[in-house]
Design a protein around this motif. Structure first.
Motif, PDB file in Angstrom:
ATOM      1  N   GLU B 258       0.847  -1.199   0.000  1.00 31.64           N
ATOM      2  CA  GLU B 258       0.000   0.000   0.000  1.00 31.64           C
ATOM      3  C   GLU B 258       0.886   1.255   0.000  1.00 31.64           C
ATOM      4  O   GLU B 258       0.553   2.269  -0.618  1.00 31.64           O
ATOM      5  CB  GLU B 258      -0.913  -0.014   1.240  1.00 31.64           C
ATOM      6  CG  GLU B 258      -1.929   1.112   1.325  1.00 31.64           C
ATOM      7  CD  GLU B 258      -3.035   1.048   0.262  1.00 31.64           C
ATOM      8  OE1 GLU B 258      -3.413  -0.058  -0.141  1.00 31.64           O
ATOM      9  OE2 GLU B 258      -3.510   2.129  -0.158  1.00 31.64           O
ATOM     10  N   ALA B 259       2.023   1.161   0.662  1.00 31.90           N
ATOM     11  CA  ALA B 259       2.936   2.305   0.738  1.00 31.90           C
ATOM     12  C   ALA B 259       3.741   2.494  -0.548  1.00 31.90           C
ATOM     13  O   ALA B 259       4.504   3.453  -0.673  1.00 31.90           O
ATOM     14  CB  ALA B 259       3.886   2.133   1.923  1.00 31.90           C
ATOM     15  N   ILE B 453      12.141   2.191   8.660  1.00 26.69           N
ATOM     16  CA  ILE B 453      11.134   2.040   7.610  1.00 26.69           C
ATOM     17  C   ILE B 453      10.178   3.224   7.672  1.00 26.69           C
ATOM     18  O   ILE B 453       9.161   3.189   8.347  1.00 26.69           O
ATOM     19  CB  ILE B 453      10.343   0.740   7.797  1.00 26.69           C
ATOM     20  CG1 ILE B 453      11.277  -0.459   7.851  1.00 26.69           C
ATOM     21  CG2 ILE B 453       9.323   0.569   6.681  1.00 26.69           C
ATOM     22  CD1 ILE B 453      12.080  -0.701   6.612  1.00 26.69           C
ATOM     23  N   ALA B 454      10.519   4.294   7.002  1.00 27.39           N
ATOM     24  CA  ALA B 454       9.635   5.451   6.976  1.00 27.39           C
ATOM     25  C   ALA B 454       9.199   5.689   5.545  1.00 27.39           C
ATOM     26  O   ALA B 454       9.983   6.135   4.728  1.00 27.39           O
ATOM     27  CB  ALA B 454      10.359   6.671   7.507  1.00 27.39           C
ATOM     28  N   PRO B 455       7.960   5.357   5.228  1.00 21.24           N
ATOM     29  CA  PRO B 455       7.527   5.524   3.844  1.00 21.24           C
ATOM     30  C   PRO B 455       7.255   6.985   3.519  1.00 21.24           C
ATOM     31  O   PRO B 455       7.357   7.855   4.375  1.00 21.24           O
ATOM     32  CB  PRO B 455       6.244   4.709   3.787  1.00 21.24           C
ATOM     33  CG  PRO B 455       5.701   4.761   5.157  1.00 21.24           C
ATOM     34  CD  PRO B 455       6.882   4.857   6.072  1.00 21.24           C
ATOM     35  N   GLU B 456       6.888   7.207   2.273  1.00 18.88           N
ATOM     36  CA  GLU B 456       6.504   8.556   1.859  1.00 18.88           C
ATOM     37  C   GLU B 456       5.351   9.029   2.726  1.00 18.88           C
ATOM     38  O   GLU B 456       4.383   8.304   2.953  1.00 18.88           O
ATOM     39  CB  GLU B 456       6.029   8.519   0.404  1.00 18.88           C
ATOM     40  CG  GLU B 456       7.107   8.150  -0.573  1.00 18.88           C
ATOM     41  CD  GLU B 456       7.903   9.347  -1.033  1.00 18.88           C
ATOM     42  OE1 GLU B 456       7.295  10.358  -1.400  1.00 18.88           O
ATOM     43  OE2 GLU B 456       9.146   9.256  -1.020  1.00 18.88           O
ATOM     44  N   ILE B 457       5.463  10.238   3.192  1.00 14.32           N
ATOM     45  CA  ILE B 457       4.424  10.804   4.049  1.00 14.32           C
ATOM     46  C   ILE B 457       3.557  11.721   3.197  1.00 14.32           C
ATOM     47  O   ILE B 457       4.069  12.480   2.382  1.00 14.32           O
ATOM     48  CB  ILE B 457       5.060  11.636   5.177  1.00 14.32           C
ATOM     49  CG1 ILE B 457       6.075  10.811   5.952  1.00 14.32           C
ATOM     50  CG2 ILE B 457       3.999  12.237   6.066  1.00 14.32           C
ATOM     51  CD1 ILE B 457       5.517   9.881   6.954  1.00 14.32           C
ATOM     52  N   ALA B 458       2.261  11.623   3.423  1.00  9.02           N
ATOM     53  CA  ALA B 458       1.357  12.484   2.666  1.00  9.02           C
ATOM     54  C   ALA B 458       1.555  13.933   3.108  1.00  9.02           C
ATOM     55  O   ALA B 458       1.419  14.254   4.278  1.00  9.02           O
ATOM     56  CB  ALA B 458      -0.087  12.052   2.906  1.00  9.02           C
ATOM     57  N   ASP B 465       6.911  15.993   4.537  1.00 10.06           N
ATOM     58  CA  ASP B 465       7.776  14.998   5.153  1.00 10.06           C
ATOM     59  C   ASP B 465       8.642  15.686   6.210  1.00 10.06           C
ATOM     60  O   ASP B 465       9.440  16.557   5.887  1.00 10.06           O
ATOM     61  CB  ASP B 465       8.649  14.392   4.039  1.00 10.06           C
ATOM     62  CG  ASP B 465       9.599  13.343   4.567  1.00 10.06           C
ATOM     63  OD1 ASP B 465       9.731  13.241   5.794  1.00 10.06           O
ATOM     64  OD2 ASP B 465      10.202  12.644   3.747  1.00 10.06           O
ATOM     65  N   PRO B 466       8.459  15.330   7.462  1.00 10.25           N
ATOM     66  CA  PRO B 466       9.169  16.053   8.504  1.00 10.25           C
ATOM     67  C   PRO B 466      10.665  15.738   8.555  1.00 10.25           C
ATOM     68  O   PRO B 466      11.403  16.373   9.297  1.00 10.25           O
ATOM     69  CB  PRO B 466       8.477  15.594   9.785  1.00 10.25           C
ATOM     70  CG  PRO B 466       7.900  14.270   9.455  1.00 10.25           C
ATOM     71  CD  PRO B 466       7.608  14.281   7.993  1.00 10.25           C
ATOM     72  N   LEU B 467      11.088  14.784   7.779  1.00 15.80           N
ATOM     73  CA  LEU B 467      12.479  14.373   7.906  1.00 15.80           C
ATOM     74  C   LEU B 467      13.229  14.650   6.607  1.00 15.80           C
ATOM     75  O   LEU B 467      12.982  14.021   5.592  1.00 15.80           O
ATOM     76  CB  LEU B 467      12.536  12.884   8.222  1.00 15.80           C
ATOM     77  CG  LEU B 467      13.854  12.400   8.786  1.00 15.80           C
ATOM     78  CD1 LEU B 467      14.103  12.982  10.156  1.00 15.80           C
ATOM     79  CD2 LEU B 467      13.870  10.905   8.858  1.00 15.80           C
ATOM     80  N   HIS B 565       5.170   6.124  -6.872  1.00 16.59           N
ATOM     81  CA  HIS B 565       5.509   7.484  -6.437  1.00 16.59           C
ATOM     82  C   HIS B 565       6.406   8.198  -7.440  1.00 16.59           C
ATOM     83  O   HIS B 565       6.617   9.397  -7.342  1.00 16.59           O
ATOM     84  CB  HIS B 565       6.194   7.453  -5.064  1.00 16.59           C
ATOM     85  CG  HIS B 565       5.301   6.945  -3.967  1.00 16.59           C
ATOM     86  ND1 HIS B 565       4.135   7.566  -3.628  1.00 16.59           N
ATOM     87  CD2 HIS B 565       5.386   5.858  -3.162  1.00 16.59           C
ATOM     88  CE1 HIS B 565       3.538   6.896  -2.640  1.00 16.59           C
ATOM     89  NE2 HIS B 565       4.280   5.851  -2.351  1.00 16.59           N
TER      90      HIS B 565
END
Ligand code: SF4
Lengths: 106, 586
Positions: B258-259, B453-458, B465-467, B565
Motif C-alpha cells: 500500500e505504501a 522504515i519510513a515511507p513517503e508521508i502524505a 515529510d518532517p524528515l 511514487h
C-alpha cells in the motif's frame, strides 16, 4: 469516486472480505468532505484504525516508534487527536489498516 | 564457573577450552563474534581459505531462565558474498544449548588436511569428531532427522546443505527448530560456505547436565525481565494476537505494498498486483482452511512469547515448510512476479533444504527473469532453479553465488545490491530511511541492521515529510547502533518494536542484560555500546579494502523512477559519508 481499501479485520466493512482479494468500498465524492466525515458516512469506527494511507502515502498512524531516539513521527500530536480534517477528493484512494495489522513502524 | 571459549581447530583436530580474555569479557552475540573476527581474522584473507573462521556465540541473556524471546545465536566471520565482516543470527535450538554448556563462543578454525567431512558432537564432556561421509549430498531435512535418530536428548543441529558443501556464496547455516526442522537460518552472507570450507557438515549440541547460565544479580534480572515482558505484551505488534502473532512478519506485505515500497519484478516497481495473494492474511486463511499441521503463532525456539513463526500446510494439511516470512514471500513472490503461496512455500522448503538464503535466492531468480532465462511469473521455472543448485550444474553454481554473479553471467545491469549483498523487501527509493541503512551498514544491503522504515508521508494540509535527507543519516546510525546492541543480547530483534515504543521496555532490556552479566549497563548506554560494535566492524571492512565509495546504492536507482511514487534515490553521497565519519582508528 473514492476507493477505500481495507485490510485485516476491517475487510468486513467491504462487500468482498476475503484476504486474497481487494476489499474495497467505492463511494461517490462529496464536495469538501473531510476524512472524518467520510469515515462516518461509510460507518467505519475510527477507534479500530491503526494506519491510514492516502494515495499510497502515509497520512497517519498510531505508532509512536522510538520517539526518545529522535525517530521520525508521522504527526507531532498523538493518536488521540488524529488529523482527520483532510479533504478527500474524487479519485483519491485510501488504504486503511486496523489495530490487528499494526505492522508499520513510523 | 566463568564462561569458556571452545576453540576447535580442524587442521589438527585439537580442541581447547579457554578462559574468556578480558578484552572480550563484556561481549556476547554479535558483539563477541565481531570482536573475535576483528581480533583473529585477517581482513584480507580469502573467506574460504584457512585463515577465516566461523565464530558462534549466543547472546548475553540466552539460556537464562525465562528471558523472553532470547534464544538467538550469532554466526560471524568474513563473508564470501560481500568480503566484509558478517554477523548473521538465527533462532532455533542452538543458542540456549550452547549457553547452557557454559560457552561464551565456539571458534571453528583451520581446514582439515584430508578431504574429509565431519560432524562435531559437543556435549558437557567435550567435542567428538565424527565421520560425516554418510551425510554428504544430503539436504538439511534429512540431516536433522538422521542426527536426532543418532544422538539422544533432542540436540541442537547446526548444519549446511548441499550449497554449503559446494561452498557457494549464498550458503546459509541452518539451525533446527523445536520440531527438528531446518527452518531457522543464519542465512545472509554465505557463512554456510565458510563452515563448509572447514570440512564441517554439522554440529550437534547436547546441553544435558551442562552447568547452565549464571545470573550475576537475580533481582535486577527479574526486574528487567518484568519490564521487557510487559512491553512486549502491551504493544500492538507483539502482544498475544497482535500483528506478528496473528500474521507473522508477513503482516507487512499488504502494508508495504500500500505504501508503494514493495520491490516488484527485480526492483522495477513499488507495487505488486498479486501482493494480497502472498500476504500474511492469506497465509492465516490457508492455515485455517487446510487445518492439519499448519499453524500461525509458532515459536522458533522454546520461550518465545511473541511467536511470529508459522507452519505452512500442504493441501492435505501436512507441514510443508516453516517458516514463511515476509522477506521470503516477497523475494520468491512479488520480486519474481509470482503470486502463488504454494509455490513460494515449496521454494522456501528448497531453500531450507539446500541451505541457501531465501532473500538472495529470490533476488537471483528475479535476475534470471530480467535476463530472459525465465519469464517473470514462471513459478515452475523458478522452482526448478533449485534442482540446478542441488545437482551442482554450472548454472546451479552460478545461481548459488547470488545476485551479482548471476547478473554478470547474464549481462544484467539492474542489480539491487550493496557490497555484493542483495536488498531485502523494502524499496529504498520509496522508503528512503532504509536506503541509508542499506548503503552504509557494515553487512551489505540488510534491513535488520537499522530498521528505519519510513515511507513517503502524505504532505497534505501544508504538512510535508518532517524528515529531510540530512537527518536520515543520524537516525540510521542510531538504529544501526541499537540493533548491534540487541543482536548482542540474544533477544530476537522483534523486541525492538515494543522497546522502542515503550521506554520502560528499553530500560528493561538493558537491566536484564546487566542482571545476567553483572555489567554496568543501563538504557542510556545502549547506543554507545552498539557503536563500539559497529566501530570494530567498520575498521575490519576498512582493512579489507572497503572505502566510503562502497557505501552507495546501485546506480540504476539514481536514474530510474520507481512507480507509483515515481521517485529516484536522491540522497547526496556526502550525507551517506556522514554516517560513519566518526569511526577513526585509535
Ligand atoms: S519473534 Fe519470531 S523470530 Fe523472534 S524469537 Fe519469536 S518466533 Fe523467533
Amino acid at each position: 469516486m473514492i476507493s477505500i481499501y481495507l485490510y485485516g479485520k476491517l475487510r468486513r466493512y467491504a462487500p468482498d472480505s476475503r484476504p486474497s482479494g481487494n476489499s474495497v468500498i467505492e463511494v461517490e465524492a462529496i464536495e469538501d468532505e473531510t476524512l472524518q466525515m467520510l469515515l462516518d458516512r461509510v460507518g467505519i469506527d475510527i477507534e479500530e484504525l491503526y494506519t491510514i494511507f492516502i494515495n499510497h502515502k502515509l497520512l497517519t498512524s498510531r505508532t509512536k516508534y522510538a520517539r526518545f531516539l529522535g525517530y521520525q513521527q508521522v504527526r507531532d500530536d498523538t493518536c488521540q487527536s488524529w488529523d482527520l480534517n483532510v479533504v478527500i477528493k474524487d479519485g483519491d484512494r485510501l488504504g486503511l489498516f486496523g489495530r490487528d495489522m499494526s505492522g508499520l513502524v513510523v | 564457573m566463568g564462561k569458556k571459549i571452545l576453540r576447535i581447530n580442524m587442521s589438527d583436530m585439537q580442541t581447547s577450552y579457554e578462559d574468556v580474555p578480558e578484552k572480550w569479557a563484556r561481549w556476547a552475540g554479535r558483539g563477541l563474534t565481531s570482536a573475535i573476527t576483528y581480533d583473529e581474522v585477517d581482513p584480507t584473507c580469502h573467506p574460504l581459505g584457512p585463515n577465516n573462521k566461523v565464530v558462534i556465540a549466543p547472546g548475553w541473556v540466552t539460556g537464562s531462565p525465562a528471558a523472553p524471546s532470547s534464544g538467538r545465536t550469532s554466526f560471524g566471520g568474513k563473508s564470501p558474498l560481500t568480503g566484509t565482516i558478517k554477523e548473521a543470527n538465527s533462532g532455533g535450538l542452538s543458542g540456549q544449548k550452547i549457553a547452557k554448556l557454559g560457552l561464551a563462543a565456539i571458534i571453528l578454525e583451520g581446514v582439515p588436511k584430508k578431504d574429509k567431512w565431519y560432524t562435531l558432537v559437543i556435549n558437557k564432556d567435550g567435542v567428538e569428531f565424527e565421520d560425516a561421509s554418510g551425510l554428504i549430498g544430503k539436504g538439511m531435512y534429512d540431516v536433522d532427522e538422521i542426527l536426532w535418530e543418532q544422538y539422544p536428548n533432542e540436540p541442537a543441529v547446526i548444519g549446511i546443505g548441499q550449497a554449503g558443501e559446494m561452498k557457494l556464496s549464498n550458503a546459509g547455516i541452518s539451525v533446527n527448530d523445536p520440531e527438528n526442522k531446518p527452518g531457522r537460518y543464519a542465512g545472509r552472507g554465505g557463512m554456510g560456505a565458510v563452515m563448509g570450507a572447514r570440512g564441517v557438515k554439522a554440529i550437534v549440541v547436547d546441553d544435558t547436565d551442562g552447568p547452565g547460565v549464571d545470573i550475576a544479580d537475580a533481582d535486577l534480572f527479574k526486574q528487567g525481565r518484568r519490564k521487557l515482558t510487559k512491553a512486549i505484551g502491551k504493544h500492538d505488534l507483539t502482544k498475544k494476537d497482535g500483528g506478528l502473532n496473528a500474521f507473522g512478519t508477513n503482516v507487512l506485505m499488504n502494508i508495504i505494498n500500500e505504501a508503494g515500497g514493495l520491490p516488484t519484478r527485480n526492483f522495477s516497481a513499488g507495487q505488486f498486483e498479486g501482493a494480497a495473494l502472498n500476504s500474511g492474511e492469506k497465509v492465516a486463511e490457508i492455515v485455517e482452511e487446510r487445518g492439519g499441521e499448519g499453524m500461525t503463532g509458532h515459536s522458533c525456539h522454546p520461550g518465545c512469547i511473541i511467536q511470529c513463526s508459522n507452519i505452512y500446510p500442504d493441501e492435505d494439511g501436512s507441514a510443508l515448510v516453516s517458516c514463511l516470512e515476509y522477506e521470503t514471500a516477497w523475494a520468491l513472490g512479488a520480486n519474481c512476479g509470482i503470486d502463488d503461496l504454494d509455490y513460494i512455500a515449496k521454494m522456501t522448503r528448497e531453500c531450507n533444504d539446500l541451505g541457501v538464503d531465501t532473500i538472495e535466492a529470490g533476488n537471483t531468480i528475479a535476475i534470471a527473469m530480467e535476463a530472459g532465462v525465465l519469464e517473470f511469473g514462471d513459478k515452475e521455472g523458478a522452482l526448478k532453479t533449485f534442482d540446478e543448485i542441488r545437482e551442482g550444474t554450472p548454472l546451479g553454481r552460478i545461481y548459488g553465488q547470488g545476485v551479482e554473479a548471476t547478473a554478470k553471467a547474464f549481462g544484467v545491469h539492474r542489480v539491487p545490491t550493496v557490497k555484493g549483498q542483495s536488498m531485502p523487501a523494502y524499496e529504498p527509493r520509496a522508503i528512503k530511511g532504509i536506503g541509508v541503512t542499506y548503503a552504509t551498514t557494515t553487512m551489505g544491503a540488510d534491513h535488520t541492521s537499522g530498521y528505519t522504515i519510513a515511507p513517503e508521508i502524505a504532505g497534505v494540509g501544508g504538512k510535508v515529510d518532517p524528515l529531510a535527507d540530512e537527518d536520515k543519516d543520524a537516525l540510521s546510525l542510531t538504529f544501526q547502533a541499537a540493533t548491534a546492541f540487541i543482536d548482542s543480547t540474544g533477544y530476537c530483534l522483534f523486541i525492538a518494536f515494543p522497546i522502542l515504543d515503550i521506554e520502560e521496555g528499553w530500560a528493561g532490556m538493558a537491566e536484564s542484560v546487566a542482571g545476567v552479566t553483572g555489567l554496568d549497563i543501563t538504557g542510556d548506554d545502549v547506543i554507545e555500546i552498539g557503536k563500539e560494535v559497529l566501530k570494530m566492524e567498520r575498521l575490519f571492512n576498512k582493512a579489507a579494502g572497503f572505502t566510503p565509495a562502497d557505501d552507495r546504492l546501485p546506480e540504476f536507482m539514481r536514474y530510474e523512477e520507481l512507480p507509483p511514487h515515481n521517485v529516484k534515490w536522491t540522497m547526496a553521497d556526502e550525507d551517506l559519508d556522514e554516517v560513519y565519519a566518526w569511526v577513526q582508528e585509535d
